[in-house]
Design an enzyme around this catalytic site. Structure first.
Site, short mmCIF file in Angstrom:
data_model
loop_
_atom_site.label_atom_id
_atom_site.label_comp_id
_atom_site.label_asym_id
_atom_site.label_seq_id
_atom_site.Cartn_x
_atom_site.Cartn_y
_atom_site.Cartn_z
N PRO A 275 0.96 -1.20 -0.06
CA PRO A 275 0.02 0.11 0.11
C PRO A 275 0.78 1.21 0.08
CG PRO A 275 0.24 -0.91 2.28
CD PRO A 275 0.88 -1.96 1.25
N GLU A 276 2.19 1.26 -0.19
CA GLU A 276 2.91 2.29 -0.20
C GLU A 276 2.47 3.48 -1.08
OE1 GLU A 276 6.01 -1.36 -0.23
OE2 GLU A 276 3.92 -0.87 -0.86
N ILE A 277 1.80 3.15 -1.95
CA ILE A 277 1.52 4.45 -2.92
C ILE A 277 0.33 5.21 -2.16
CG2 ILE A 277 -0.41 3.10 -4.10
CD1 ILE A 277 2.09 5.60 -5.92
#
Length: 259
Positions: free
Chosen positions: A133-135
């Site tokens: 989920p970094e984005i």
């Protein structure tokens, strides 16, 4: 300060437990250094045949990279140098010579998703989730993209990295990212059973086999076949290969000699 990674050995199985529940086992530099050291210890321990990566947190295996460190005012050159821990970790797991199981007893996110994909097996609780989920917080899964692309089709890999949505354990299993999904109440016993079955195999042939997989993974087919031919010839010279075949024919359990 108490160690961030616990190291325990039982019946030839080393369990490396991430033990920073207050940080959701964020992969800080300190935790990664301890994990690297624990893996090297397991690699060099002649009594260890299988390694299990686990978590002390009931719902989180690891939330991934340390976001606080990402946003710190530490000079970029120092941050860059520190990032070598991730490729070192992935290479160490690949070249460990012993099978490594990721026991996903909770959510496996961001950099930890890459850690799981670097392992030989991933076993998951039914309630666990997987994803990068970094984005969603203005980052991108740079370091783990190579591992994702080697384990998932291109379009699905793009979806995982660019949308940042999480997968259920069942969805991860359907994509081939997880070997087995177990009910939460059965998880610990099932992980132990998997590890103990692996520990019964010849440690020598397992090491030769895993080394062959690691060295030929990115070779062209002709080069890989040539390397594997030589590795098979090397296996023929071992006493354990003879013992395994003999024990099978005599319908008894083999006694491995590591020769």
């Amino acid at each position: 300060m108490a160690p961030s990674v616990r190291y325990d050995v039982d019946e030839h199985v080393a369990v490396l437990t991430l033990d920073r529940p207050e940080t959701r086992n964020a992969l800080s530099d300190d935790l990664l250094d301890e994990l690297l050291a624990a893996l090297e210890r397991a690699r060099d321990d002649g009594d260890v045949r299988v390694v299990v990566l686990a978590s002390s947190h009931e719902k989180i295996f690891s939330a991934g990279g340390d976001l606080k460190a990402f946003a710190s005012d530490t000079p970029t050159i120092i941050k860059y140098a520190g990032l070598d821990r991730f490729p070192r970790l992935y290479r160490l797991i690949g070249g460990l010579g012993k099978p490594v199981i990721c026991a996903a007893g909770g959510d496996v996110l961001a950099g930890a998703f890459g850690l799981a994909l670097a392992c030989d097996f991933v076993l998951a609780k039914e309630s666990a989730h997987f994803g990068c989920p970094e984005i969603n917080v203005g980052v991108f899964p740079f370091m783990i993209s190579a591992l994702i692309y080697r384990n998932v089709g291109r379009l699905k890999a793009n979806e995982l990295m660019m949308y940042g949505e999480k997968l259920t354990a069942a969805e991860a299993h359907e994509l081939g990212l997880v070997n087995r999904v177990f009910p939460d109440g059965d998880f610990d016993a099932e992980v132990r059973a998997w590890a103990r079955r692996l520990a019964q195999k010849s440690p020598l042939l397992m090491r030769l086999g895993k080394d062959a997989i690691d060295s030929t993974r990115d070779m062209s087919l002709p080069d890989a076949l040539a390397t594997l031919q030589s590795q098979l010839a090397l296996a023929f010279t071992t006493e354990d290969l003879v013992e395994g075949v003999t024990a099978f024919r005599e319908k008894r359990s083999p006694v491995w000699k590591m020769r």
